[in-house]
Write a protein that holds these residues in place. Structure first.
Motif, PDB file in Angstrom:
ATOM      1  N   HIS A   7      23.507  26.078  24.933  1.00 22.28           N
ATOM      2  CA  HIS A   7      22.834  24.790  24.710  1.00 22.28           C
ATOM      3  C   HIS A   7      22.461  24.128  26.037  1.00 22.28           C
ATOM      4  CE1 HIS A   7      24.935  24.293  20.496  1.00 22.28           C
ATOM      5  NE2 HIS A   7      24.269  25.434  20.628  1.00 22.28           N
ATOM      6  N   GLN A   8      21.912  24.915  26.946  1.00 28.02           N
ATOM      7  CA  GLN A   8      21.589  24.401  28.284  1.00 28.02           C
ATOM      8  C   GLN A   8      20.162  24.765  28.667  1.00 28.02           C
ATOM      9  OE1 GLN A   8      23.319  22.530  30.322  1.00 28.02           O
ATOM     10  NE2 GLN A   8      25.397  22.615  29.504  1.00 28.02           N
ATOM     11  N   ASP A   9      19.463  23.803  29.318  1.00 29.37           N
ATOM     12  CA  ASP A   9      18.195  24.142  29.969  1.00 29.37           C
ATOM     13  C   ASP A   9      18.464  25.180  31.056  1.00 29.37           C
ATOM     14  OD1 ASP A   9      16.903  22.263  28.421  1.00 29.37           O
ATOM     15  OD2 ASP A   9      16.947  20.699  29.963  1.00 29.37           O
ATOM     16  N   VAL A  10      17.520  26.102  31.245  1.00 33.18           N
ATOM     17  CA  VAL A  10      17.656  27.105  32.294  1.00 33.18           C
ATOM     18  C   VAL A  10      17.369  26.426  33.637  1.00 33.18           C
ATOM     19  CG1 VAL A  10      16.799  29.287  33.206  1.00 33.18           C
ATOM     20  CG2 VAL A  10      16.980  28.953  30.730  1.00 33.18           C
ATOM     21  N   ARG A  11      18.378  26.413  34.504  1.00 29.28           N
ATOM     22  CA  ARG A  11      18.241  25.731  35.790  1.00 29.28           C
ATOM     23  C   ARG A  11      19.380  26.169  36.700  1.00 29.28           C
ATOM     24  NH1 ARG A  11      21.141  22.653  32.356  1.00 29.28           N
ATOM     25  NH2 ARG A  11      22.759  21.255  33.186  1.00 29.28           N
ATOM     26  N   THR A  12      19.250  25.856  37.989  1.00 30.77           N
ATOM     27  CA  THR A  12      20.327  26.074  38.952  1.00 30.77           C
ATOM     28  C   THR A  12      20.733  24.727  39.530  1.00 30.77           C
ATOM     29  OG1 THR A  12      19.488  28.256  39.531  1.00 30.77           O
ATOM     30  CG2 THR A  12      21.034  27.250  41.056  1.00 30.77           C
ATOM     31  N   ARG A  13      22.036  24.454  39.519  1.00 35.11           N
ATOM     32  CA  ARG A  13      22.530  23.191  40.058  1.00 35.11           C
ATOM     33  C   ARG A  13      23.724  23.476  40.948  1.00 35.11           C
ATOM     34  NH1 ARG A  13      24.532  19.066  35.706  1.00 35.11           N
ATOM     35  NH2 ARG A  13      26.496  20.203  35.982  1.00 35.11           N
ATOM     36  N   ASP A  14      23.644  23.035  42.203  1.00 33.78           N
ATOM     37  CA  ASP A  14      24.709  23.270  43.186  1.00 33.78           C
ATOM     38  C   ASP A  14      25.084  24.745  43.263  1.00 33.78           C
ATOM     39  OD1 ASP A  14      24.830  20.517  43.671  1.00 33.78           O
ATOM     40  OD2 ASP A  14      26.302  20.214  42.068  1.00 33.78           O
ATOM     41  N   GLY A  15      24.082  25.583  43.185  1.00 36.34           N
ATOM     42  CA  GLY A  15      24.300  27.021  43.290  1.00 36.34           C
ATOM     43  C   GLY A  15      24.810  27.682  42.024  1.00 36.34           C
ATOM     44  N   VAL A  16      24.943  26.930  40.935  1.00 36.24           N
ATOM     45  CA  VAL A  16      25.452  27.468  39.659  1.00 36.24           C
ATOM     46  C   VAL A  16      24.292  27.647  38.688  1.00 36.24           C
ATOM     47  CG1 VAL A  16      26.979  27.057  37.699  1.00 36.24           C
ATOM     48  CG2 VAL A  16      27.694  26.386  40.008  1.00 36.24           C
ATOM     49  N   GLN A  17      24.179  28.835  38.105  1.00 40.40           N
ATOM     50  CA  GLN A  17      23.128  29.122  37.148  1.00 40.40           C
ATOM     51  C   GLN A  17      23.521  28.630  35.766  1.00 40.40           C
ATOM     52  OE1 GLN A  17      19.883  30.885  37.552  1.00 40.40           O
ATOM     53  NE2 GLN A  17      19.798  29.689  35.652  1.00 40.40           N
ATOM     54  N   PHE A  18      22.667  27.808  35.173  1.00 45.35           N
ATOM     55  CA  PHE A  18      22.850  27.345  33.805  1.00 45.35           C
ATOM     56  C   PHE A  18      21.821  28.049  32.917  1.00 45.35           C
ATOM     57  CE2 PHE A  18      25.009  24.151  36.171  1.00 45.35           C
ATOM     58  CZ  PHE A  18      25.908  23.533  35.319  1.00 45.35           C
ATOM     59  N   GLY A  19      22.116  28.089  31.630  1.00 41.71           N
ATOM     60  CA  GLY A  19      21.195  28.689  30.665  1.00 41.71           C
ATOM     61  C   GLY A  19      21.800  29.916  30.004  1.00 41.71           C
ATOM     62  N   ASP A  20      21.398  30.143  28.769  1.00 43.51           N
ATOM     63  CA  ASP A  20      21.917  31.245  27.960  1.00 43.51           C
ATOM     64  C   ASP A  20      21.074  32.489  28.224  1.00 43.51           C
ATOM     65  OD1 ASP A  20      23.165  32.812  26.109  1.00 43.51           O
ATOM     66  OD2 ASP A  20      22.879  31.453  24.410  1.00 43.51           O
ATOM     67  N   LEU A  21      21.335  33.134  29.353  1.00 44.59           N
ATOM     68  CA  LEU A  21      20.509  34.231  29.856  1.00 44.59           C
ATOM     69  C   LEU A  21      21.146  35.598  29.583  1.00 44.59           C
ATOM     70  CD1 LEU A  21      19.742  32.538  33.275  1.00 44.59           C
ATOM     71  CD2 LEU A  21      18.079  32.925  31.438  1.00 44.59           C
ATOM     72  N   PRO A  22      20.334  36.638  29.424  1.00 41.63           N
ATOM     73  CA  PRO A  22      20.862  37.983  29.159  1.00 41.63           C
ATOM     74  C   PRO A  22      21.828  38.489  30.221  1.00 41.63           C
ATOM     75  CG  PRO A  22      18.502  37.900  28.712  1.00 41.63           C
ATOM     76  CD  PRO A  22      18.860  36.599  29.362  1.00 41.63           C
ATOM     77  N   GLN A  23      21.690  38.032  31.459  1.00 39.80           N
ATOM     78  CA  GLN A  23      22.563  38.535  32.527  1.00 39.80           C
ATOM     79  C   GLN A  23      24.035  38.172  32.311  1.00 39.80           C
ATOM     80  OE1 GLN A  23      20.172  35.971  35.045  1.00 39.80           O
ATOM     81  NE2 GLN A  23      22.010  35.306  36.155  1.00 39.80           N
ATOM     82  N   PHE A  24      24.302  37.226  31.430  1.00 40.51           N
ATOM     83  CA  PHE A  24      25.683  36.812  31.171  1.00 40.51           C
ATOM     84  C   PHE A  24      26.280  37.472  29.921  1.00 40.51           C
ATOM     85  CE2 PHE A  24      23.745  33.096  33.383  1.00 40.51           C
ATOM     86  CZ  PHE A  24      24.424  33.256  34.587  1.00 40.51           C
ATOM     87  N   VAL A  25      25.549  38.391  29.324  1.00 39.67           N
ATOM     88  CA  VAL A  25      26.029  39.078  28.124  1.00 39.67           C
ATOM     89  C   VAL A  25      26.760  40.354  28.519  1.00 39.67           C
ATOM     90  CG1 VAL A  25      25.342  40.288  26.009  1.00 39.67           C
ATOM     91  CG2 VAL A  25      24.247  38.114  26.619  1.00 39.67           C
ATOM     92  N   ASP A  26      27.907  40.581  27.899  1.00 42.89           N
ATOM     93  CA  ASP A  26      28.675  41.820  28.056  1.00 42.89           C
ATOM     94  C   ASP A  26      28.338  42.694  26.850  1.00 42.89           C
ATOM     95  OD1 ASP A  26      30.602  43.835  27.963  1.00 42.89           O
ATOM     96  OD2 ASP A  26      32.212  42.561  28.704  1.00 42.89           O
ATOM     97  N   TYR A  27      27.475  43.671  27.050  1.00 47.83           N
ATOM     98  CA  TYR A  27      26.939  44.435  25.928  1.00 47.83           C
ATOM     99  C   TYR A  27      27.995  45.337  25.288  1.00 47.83           C
ATOM    100  CZ  TYR A  27      22.544  42.591  27.607  1.00 47.83           C
ATOM    101  OH  TYR A  27      21.552  41.728  27.993  1.00 47.83           O
ATOM    102  N   GLU A  28      28.891  45.862  26.075  1.00 46.98           N
ATOM    103  CA  GLU A  28      29.955  46.695  25.508  1.00 46.98           C
ATOM    104  C   GLU A  28      30.889  45.846  24.657  1.00 46.98           C
ATOM    105  OE1 GLU A  28      32.412  49.458  24.147  1.00 46.98           O
ATOM    106  OE2 GLU A  28      30.456  49.814  25.082  1.00 46.98           O
ATOM    107  N   TYR A  29      31.170  44.627  25.109  1.00 46.13           N
ATOM    108  CA  TYR A  29      32.003  43.733  24.307  1.00 46.13           C
ATOM    109  C   TYR A  29      31.319  43.416  22.978  1.00 46.13           C
ATOM    110  CZ  TYR A  29      34.438  39.617  22.639  1.00 46.13           C
ATOM    111  OH  TYR A  29      35.122  38.740  21.842  1.00 46.13           O
TER     112      TYR A  29
END
Length: 378
Positions: free
Chosen positions: A247-269
């Motif tokens: 539930h986040q806009d895609v953005r970077t704040r203070d070096g932290v990536q926000f947003g529900d992006l594929p790079q944060f998915v663990d596909y094996e899990y």
């Protein structure tokens, strides 16, 4: 829909795919009347006595940004809930290659973020048409094994299971459940025990952690419309949610990536959670129905426990199994196969000290969900 139709064609055309569409009126989270479209794939059961018994599994394909009414911002929704939708689609494609006694319904629903619109519509139609939905599983946020503090926990999934629903008026069946101390023996809790047992049996080194709550604290998901209509329904969710990626806009704040992006998915899990779903659904759809009209004698003061139930109709029925546990135990602790009978006396086991259930067993060893007995007063 096209992908599910392709899988269905490869499986010999036994997977029926259709749109379930309707017009949702404007409301607090919907500025204008909007067409809501669910994608529904149905794998019909092959046993005449079981094909009208349905098991439903869902994920939602809509997503949202920070502002719930923002229809323009990027909202990838990789974890919430492309993970659940992908799992359901893969389940449909794999399970369409096999035959099951009962019917399986695979759904990608819409409008979850705006108010559980798609699932509410389907559940209400099922209720109005008196469909026998014997169990429902929703997969919502099952894509990440990483907690907000960086911990990796890929060895478990949460399974939310409601006990006593919060109703203004309590029907007799719930009143009886409370009167007999069965607050932990609702249909959803019985379904959860079954899913946990089967999931952990077939997915090695993986824990199905039953959370004795309808959902996360004061939150909701697509199983709730099913619960509201009296169906047993559960929710799968990853063990630790990272709200920077939900539930986040895609953005970077203070070096932290926000947003529900594929790079944060663990596909094996995600695949492991899907396997738990598949094992549970296969077990449920191959097993007989849970016994009906299960009752416990409550006439005489005695230290034995006498159980009665109505005979199942399945032609491949082998018999019944009685399960019991101490009142402080969350899971069944003991079991006894009692044969193809409709009455059993558990000698020396007092109903004061144990909870009981009755399960149906077929000739292949498939076991139903347990049914909790109501008191029988002659």
């Amino acid at each position: 829909k096209g992908e599910l139709e392709r899988c269905g064609a490869q499986a010999g055309g036994r997977l029926r795919v259709n749109f379930d569409r309707y017009l949702e009126p404007a409301g607090p989270r919907l500025p204008h009347a909007t067409e809501i479209v669910n994608v529904v794939a149905t794998l019909a059961g092959t046993q005449a006595e079981a094909k009208d018994r349905l098991y439903v599994v869902s994920g939602h394909y809509d997503s949202r940004a920070t502002e719930v009414l923002d229809a323009d911002a990027s909202a990838p929704g990789a974890d919430d809930d492309a993970s659940g939708t992908a799992a359901v689609m893969e389940l449909a494609c794999v399970m369409a290659r096999h035959r099951f006694d009962a019917t399986l319904v695979f759904m990608a629903v819409a409008g979850e973020e705006q108010g559980l619109f798609g699932s509410t519509h389907w559940a209400e139609q099922a209720h109005q048409n008196s469909l026998d939905v014997a169990g429902m599983l929703t997969n919502d946020i099952i894509g990440s094994s990483r907690a907000e503090d960086g911990r990796i926990d890929s060895g478990q999934v949460r399974l939310f299971a409601e006990g006593i629903p919060a109703l203004k008026e309590m029907p007799d069946r719930l009143r009886t459940l409370i009167a007999t101390g069965g607050e932990n023996d609702s249909p959803s809790r019985q379904l959860a025990r079954h899913v946990k047992e089967i999931g952990e049996r077939y997915v090695a080194n993986f824990r199905v952690n039953i959370i004795q709550r309808r959902d996360r604290y004061l939150r909701g998901g697509d199983h709730i419309p099913f619960l509201a209509r009296g169906y047993a329904a559960l929710r799968f969710t990853e063990p630790n949610e990272d709200f920077r990626h939900q539930h986040q806009d895609v953005r970077t704040r203070d070096g932290v990536q926000f947003g529900d992006l594929p790079q944060f998915v663990d596909y094996e899990y995600t695949a492991r959670v899907a396997r738990v779903n598949g094992a549970a659904l296969a077990s449920l759809a191959l097993a007989p129905a849970a016994p009906q009209k299960v009752e416990m004698d409550a006439v005489e003061l005695e230290n034995d426990t006498v159980l009665h139930w109505k005979a199942n109709r399945e032609p491949d029925l082998r018999g019944y199994r009685v399960v019991w546990r101490e009142t402080s135990a969350a899971l069944w602790e003991h079991a006894a196969f009692v044969g193809n009978v409709t009455q059993y006396t558990a000698r020396g086991l007092s109903k004061d000290n144990y909870f009981f259930g009755v399960q149906a067993v077929d000739r292949d060893g498939n076991i139903s969900v347990a049914s909790y007995p109501a008191p029988l007063r002659h």
